[in-house]
Design a protein around this motif. Structure first.
Motif, mmCIF file in Angstrom:
data_model
loop_
_atom_site.group_PDB
_atom_site.id
_atom_site.type_symbol
_atom_site.label_atom_id
_atom_site.label_comp_id
_atom_site.label_asym_id
_atom_site.label_seq_id
_atom_site.Cartn_x
_atom_site.Cartn_y
_atom_site.Cartn_z
ATOM 1 N N THR C 338 0.827 -1.197 0.000
ATOM 2 C CA THR C 338 0.000 0.000 0.000
ATOM 3 C C THR C 338 0.866 1.253 0.000
ATOM 4 O O THR C 338 0.598 2.211 -0.724
ATOM 5 C CB THR C 338 -0.929 -0.024 1.230
ATOM 6 O OG1 THR C 338 -1.764 -1.167 1.136
ATOM 7 C CG2 THR C 338 -1.777 1.216 1.309
ATOM 8 N N GLN C 379 -7.586 0.887 -0.346
ATOM 9 C CA GLN C 379 -7.787 -0.455 0.185
ATOM 10 C C GLN C 379 -9.168 -0.546 0.855
ATOM 11 O O GLN C 379 -9.871 -1.521 0.711
ATOM 12 C CB GLN C 379 -6.676 -0.769 1.193
ATOM 13 C CG GLN C 379 -6.656 -2.209 1.645
ATOM 14 C CD GLN C 379 -5.325 -2.596 2.266
ATOM 15 O OE1 GLN C 379 -4.365 -1.840 2.249
ATOM 16 N NE2 GLN C 379 -5.261 -3.779 2.820
ATOM 17 N N ASP C 456 -5.825 -0.743 -4.987
ATOM 18 C CA ASP C 456 -5.367 -1.491 -3.823
ATOM 19 C C ASP C 456 -6.388 -2.585 -3.514
ATOM 20 O O ASP C 456 -7.479 -2.292 -3.037
ATOM 21 C CB ASP C 456 -5.226 -0.526 -2.629
ATOM 22 C CG ASP C 456 -4.230 -1.038 -1.609
ATOM 23 O OD1 ASP C 456 -3.944 -2.250 -1.643
ATOM 24 O OD2 ASP C 456 -3.737 -0.232 -0.796
ATOM 25 N N GLU C 457 -6.073 -3.805 -3.809
ATOM 26 C CA GLU C 457 -6.928 -4.969 -3.576
ATOM 27 C C GLU C 457 -8.332 -4.796 -4.159
ATOM 28 O O GLU C 457 -9.326 -4.806 -3.448
ATOM 29 C CB GLU C 457 -6.987 -5.276 -2.081
ATOM 30 C CG GLU C 457 -5.598 -5.315 -1.490
ATOM 31 C CD GLU C 457 -5.509 -6.112 -0.202
ATOM 32 O OE1 GLU C 457 -6.505 -6.745 0.159
ATOM 33 O OE2 GLU C 457 -4.444 -6.117 0.392
HETATM 34 MG MG LIG Z 1 -2.229 -2.763 2.018
#
Ligand SMILES: [Mg+2]
Ligand SMILES: Nc1ncnc2c1ncn2[C@@H]1O[C@H](COP(=O)(O)OP(=O)(O)OP(=O)(O)O)[C@@H](O)[C@H]1O
Ligand SMILES: Nc1ncnc2c1ncn2[C@@H]1O[C@H](COP(=O)(O)OP(=O)(O)OP(=O)(O)O)[C@@H](O)[C@H]1O
Ligand SMILES: [Mg+2]
Lengths: 204, 280, 560
Positions: C338, C379, C456-457
């Protein structure tokens, strides 16, 4: 073990309610850390500072009451704010008595209506009167009483500021509710209806 | 459970203890609040500079002996308090209405404004009062941690433990809150919410953070509440308490001694030689 | 031990009940896996199993939940907790005290268990999950997997014979996932303990499951039975519901379509290996061709270090991403993924001169130019929502750029349709389900048409159908020339979609390169990760050497 757990009651504050208050208490605590330091700085420039910002000190409590609409929310938030900010400010745990005073103060408008009314007008009227009156304490402590003109100006500033902060609190509470938080705690869990056993159909 | 492991988890061992000289750590948090309380209340109404000065000296001594200060904290207190004292004195002095001190010696005059020794005197009194209040509060604040205070509220003052745990949870939320604020600020910035300079734009920006910050924190809190409920939180009116914060004889002694000294300073001190200037 | 009869649950303010009329039963000693598409009401059902619905969550419950023979309406949550222990998805939201030991003791203390007994129970539970040595530490210092094991220990310490786990590994890296399942495996060896498991990631879970229950989109029970009955014999129905299946099973289904029948249908990597080895011969896999032409880099990172509060989060990272490629950034929890992504996107401005994105230095660029150059997905999607409705949220990025209103409307409508959010256009973003929030945040990043995307993800918490949809959108954009950077824990997804992989470990870049090269080497193991299931299955093949380098589902042969 044979001990009996307390049966779930509708009257007891739920853990959810308590934790929501904890969050608002933290917000209040962080706010008052800033305010405390500011007050040290501003005390030298203008003693009206406390009178004017007094609504800001209880802002999270007002938000909590508007959002949760439950007795005790404001008081709990005020006390938690005091506990949270104590380690980080010059006045430390000596603020606890002040926090307790605030706790009583924020509950008063609703206490006198026996927690039956949660209308905006009660917020506006109740807090403007109470906060302005409360600011007297600071005007006494800082010798401002000696000059009538200054005193009137200070009271006026305090009243206007209080109105503003109540408006702000109600606005934020509305936005928060719109974002789907707090609403869950606001109303009690629907009574356990005697629904027909095993009828699993749609309820909507 | 073997005796050895039980001994290892001594509930008293978790508190910092720096020996009998640093006695403040060995006192119950409540006694450190109760002891200075009468003095603090009295100080709000006192108008002369001598009383707060004496209390300030006493508090300084207690802190320097009873608390183990890091070098930075010690410097901060030793230099910070006198510095605050001077700044506050001057500014309160400037704030004082010159008419009230008209019968004292004039130091300087700018246009219509007359700065008299009386103003300095009043400024010093007010400044000393505020500084001493802060110092008295530091007595407990420096040597107590929040969770311990909460525990003694539950154990000695019979505050319901569910409220106590709410306070403990609040302490745990603090760092999380700060971290979330940092992320939300960054998120708003990269999404082009920067919008303008100046205090009004700044204020609006901060208001923009409040709702997401509180909403996400309350969401989190609700999840924590579910986790607590499913571990039987609130099942009984009391719960097993492994961390005891005792209230011992030494706490009573500390409170009694502090109160007696406070009373002596407040009641027995001759004040006649210090005239109260400009007061009603 | 636990059963439900016709359970339907309607959230306050909800429109239709999910789950709907669910009957289930958990018997002593068994592991029941509950599957279902996102939004089918699995989490809601879990909350009903120990009485949180209706006692603590404002939702109405119809039907009965019977806990040890008693209706959940008649007993408190505290009473139910002696029978049913809960482990939730978010490890952070399950911590209330300051040390590991206090945390485990919290439950028994609430039950007024005497101190000695509390400590004895805590010790037993902590030893069972392997955290006894760390009992005096602050739970915040444990890794994600460690905290989730702690949550399991807390449930064990309650003495409850049934554990209900709701996606216990959703936030974890592969190592954390393995830790958690190792503990669960040990726990279910005890025949008196039962487990009800809700999980998207079946690869790790499948081998400890006894029975499976599948919910459909409306939250009704679609299928139920033993693993064999449901996942092997009725796999097509399960797949049609859009839920995740083990990668080995998905691969086997593709192979079956290509005419290679593996019997029994493999559910784990090991079974897939065995099944393939048993076949006398296999057609050649469709291995990726040589790399395409080299394009100019769209993102360049030169000796980037990030230090925060005295700790080095990133140490001297060098990275270059060609335009029009998809880069996956992988690593364990806390490796700095991140941090790297945020530095590249200027979310946290990097030191000057270390990063170039589309010719821009995020450290110097003004926010609007930057936002036009790179779109970012956080995220946690809730962090980035600014507006009070889904449609306004999408329009925000266009409006601040002064795009005319009708054009804005047109693009918003298209984006809403693309991500299946049209019905929800007036909804507050905070009120969406987890999967919908995620799709909205991706939509806000896409809508401005920035040439670089940083995500992010992006597939976190999605069911298979939505994850596939999202990745197809990203792949299409990539093919149209957008550069995509994404952080993910799902290595199979990396294998299937990414062109290039960067492997982080402890804030250092262990290496970066084309996906096939990285998967073939040992970088993944060196970073403390595990190769994706398909790679693992193929590497272990004894017979078909040309198949050993297969790592993508797309490499499998198709029907002639
Ligand atoms: Mg992360
Ligand atoms: N607090 C809430 N208020 C209103 N509706 C809710 C709330 N929580 C969930 N819902 C709705 O209930 C439905 C079921 O949600 P639930 O979280 O149980 O799904 P799920 O099967 O666990 O999905 P996922 O796999 O994404 O976790 C969803 O449509 C969701 O929007
Ligand atoms: N503001 C900060 N101050 C100090 N440390 C931080 C800060 N932000 C992150 N960290 C630490 O930096 C490390 C890397 O964090 P980062 O969020 O980049 O990891 P990650 O690879 O994204 O992990 P995850 O898979 O859990 O999302 C972690 O150990 C984290 O605790
Ligand atoms: Mg769920």
């Amino acid at each position: 073990m044979t001990s009996h757990a307390v049966p779930p009651t509708r009257r007891r504050a739920s853990t959810r309610f308590l934790m929501t208050c904890a969050v608002l208490g933290v917000a209040g605590g962080l706010l008052s850390i800033a305010l405390n330091w500011a007050s040290v700085g501003f005390a030298t420039v203008g003693v009206v500072f406390f009178g004017v910002t007094i609504g800001l000190w209880v802002l999270p409590s007002i938000i909590g009451l508007a959002l949760l609409q439950r007795p005790g929310a404001g008081a709990l938030i005020a006390v938690l704010a005091g506990l949270v900010n104590a380690p980080f400010t010059p006045f430390g745990y000596a603020q606890i008595p002040t926090a307790l005073m605030m706790a009583v103060l924020v509950e008063l408008p609703f206490l006198v209506t026996l927690y039956r009314v949660w209308k905006p007008w009660l917020f506006y009227v109740g807090y403007t009167v109470l906060l302005t009156a409360f600011s007297t304490l600071w005007f006494v402590a800082t010798d401002i009483m000696s000059s009538p003109a200054l005193l009137v100006a200070a009271y006026a500033a305090s009243a206007i500021a209080s109105l503003f902060f109540v408006w702000l609190a109600l606005l934020l509470a509305k936005r928060l509710r719109h974002a789907g938080v707090g609403r869950t705690v606001a109303r009690p869990v629907p009574p356990v209806a005697a629904s027909p056993y095993g009828s699993g159909g749609a309820t909507s | 459970m073997t005796a050895a492991t039980t001994a290892m988890i001594d509930p008293f061992a978790v508190r910092p203890d720096y020996g009998p000289v640093r006695f403040l750590y060995r006192l119950n948090p409540l006694s450190k609040i109760a002891a200075p309380l009468p003095a603090m209340i009295a100080l709000i109404f006192v108008r002369d500079p001598l009383t707060p000065a004496i209390f300030l000296g006493l508090t300084f001594a207690l802190i320097l002996i009873g608390a183990k200060l890091s070098r930075r904290a010690a410097l901060g207190i030793l230099l910070g308090i006198p510095a605050a004292l001077i700044v506050l004195t001057l500014s309160f002095a400037l704030w004082t209405d010159p008419a009230r001190t008209a019968d004292t010696t004039n130091l300087f005059t700018i246009a219509d404004y007359r700065f008299n020794t009386g103003a300095l005197y009043i400024g010093a009194s007010t400044a000393l009062r505020l500084t001493t209040l802060a110092a008295l509060a530091l007595l407990g604040g420096l040597t107590t941690d929040g969770p311990d205070l909460v525990r003694s509220l539950v154990q000695q003052l019979r505050v319901p433990y569910r409220i106590g745990y709410t306070a403990l949870a609040a302490y745990r939320f603090v760092p999380r809150f700060a971290h979330e604020l940092e992320i939300i600020r960054a998120a708003h910035r990269v999404r082009g919410m920067a919008g303008g300079r100046g205090p009004i734009a700044g204020l609006r920006r901060y208001l923009g953070y409040v709702v997401p910050l509180l909403a996400s924190a309350i969401r989190h809190a609700e999840r924590v509440a579910l986790s607590m409920d499913s571990r039987a939180f609130g099942a009984h009116p009391t719960r097993t308490e492994r961390h005891l914060v005792p209230f011992r004889t030494r706490d009573w002694l500390f409170i009694a001694a502090f109160w007696i000294v406070s009373a002596l300073v407040l009641l027995a001190l001759p004040r006649d030689f210090l005239p109260l200037i400009g007061d009603r | 031990m636990l059963s439900t009869v016709g359970v339907s649950i309607l959230h306050e303010g909800g429109t239709r009940p999910t789950p709907l009329a669910v009957d289930l039963a958990v018997h002593p000693g068994e592991v029941l896996l509950v599957l279902g598409p996102s939004g089918s009401g699995k989490s809601t059902l879990a909350l009903a199993l120990n009485g949180l619905v209706p006692h603590a969550v404002p939702a109405s419950l119809e039907g009965e939940v019977l806990i040890g023979g008693r209706s959940s309406r008649e007993i408190s949550v505290a009473e139910a907790s002696r029978t049913v222990g809960m482990v939730f998805q978010d490890p952070d939201a399950q911590i209330v005290t300051g040390t590991v030991l206090d945390e485990v003791s919290f439950g028994p203390e609430n039950l007024l268990v005497p101190t000695d007994e509390v400590l004895a129970r805590a010790e037993r539970a902590l030893r069972e999950v392997g955290l006894w040595e760390r009992r005096s530490e602050n739970p915040d210092r444990l890794s994600g997997g460690g905290r989730q094991r702690l949550a399991i220990a807390c449930a064990l310490a309650m003495g409850s014979p049934l554990l209900v786990l709701d996606e216990p590994t959703a936030n974890l890296d592969p190592v954390g996932i393995d830790e958690v399942y190792a503990v669960l495996r040990r726990i279910v060896r005890d025949d008196r303990r039962s487990v009800l498991l809700i999980e998207h990631n079946l690869d790790a879970a499948i081998d400890l499951v006894d029975r499976v229950l599948v919910l459909d989109r409306l939250g009704r029970v679609a299928l139920t039975g033993t693993v064999d009955e449901v996942l092997r014999h009725r796999v097509d129905e399960v797949r049609a519901l859009g839920v995740w299946l083990p990668i080995a099973t998905l691969a086997a289904l593709d192979l079956r379509a290509a005419g290679m029948d593996l019997d029994p249908l493999p559910l784990t990597a090991r079974e897939l290996t065995a099944g393939l080895d048993a076949l006398p011969e296999l057609p050649a896999p469709r291995l990726p061709g040589p790399e395409g032409e080299h394009r100019a880099p769209a993102v360049e990172v030169r000796s980037l270090s990030v230090v925060k509060r005295g700790t080095t989060l990133l140490d001297d990272v060098e990275l270059s991403v060609p335009a029009g490629e998809m880069l996956a950034i992988i690593g364990t929890n806390g490796a700095g993924k991140t941090t790297l992504l945020q530095a590249i996107a200027g979310v946290v401005p990097p030191p000057r001169g270390t990063v170039t994105v589309g010719g821009l230095d995020p450290a110097k660029a003004d926010v609007r130019t930057l936002a036009a150059t790179i779109g970012f997905v956080f995220q946690n999607p809730e962090h980035q929502f600014l507006e009070p409705s889904v449609a306004d949220e999408l329009a925000h990025g266009l409006r601040i750029r002064g795009i005319p209103a009708d054009e804005v409307e047109h693009r918003v409508d298209r984006m809403l349709a693309r991500f299946g959010l049209t019905e929800l256009r007036a909804q507050h973003p905070f009120l969406l389900s987890g999967g919908q929030k995620r799709r909205l945040s991706v939509g806000t990043a896409l809508i401005a048409g920035a040439p670089v995307l940083a995500l992010d993800e992006p597939t976190f918490g999605q069911d298979r159908e939505h994850a596939a949809e999202l990745l197809d959108v990203l792949a299409r954009l990539r093919d149209e020339g957008t550069t995509v950077l994404m952080v993910t824990h799902d290595l199979q997804l990396v294998a299937d979609y990414a062109d290039r992989v960067a492997v982080l470990s402890g804030g250092r870049l262990l290496g970066a390169g084309p996906t096939s090269t990285v998967l073939a080497g040992d970088l993944i193991e060196r970073a403390g990760l595990r190769p994706p299931p398909l790679t693992r299955a193929m590497r272990a093949l004894a017979n078909h050497p040309e198949w050993r380098s297969v790592s993508r589902l797309a490499d499998l042969p198709v029907a002639p």
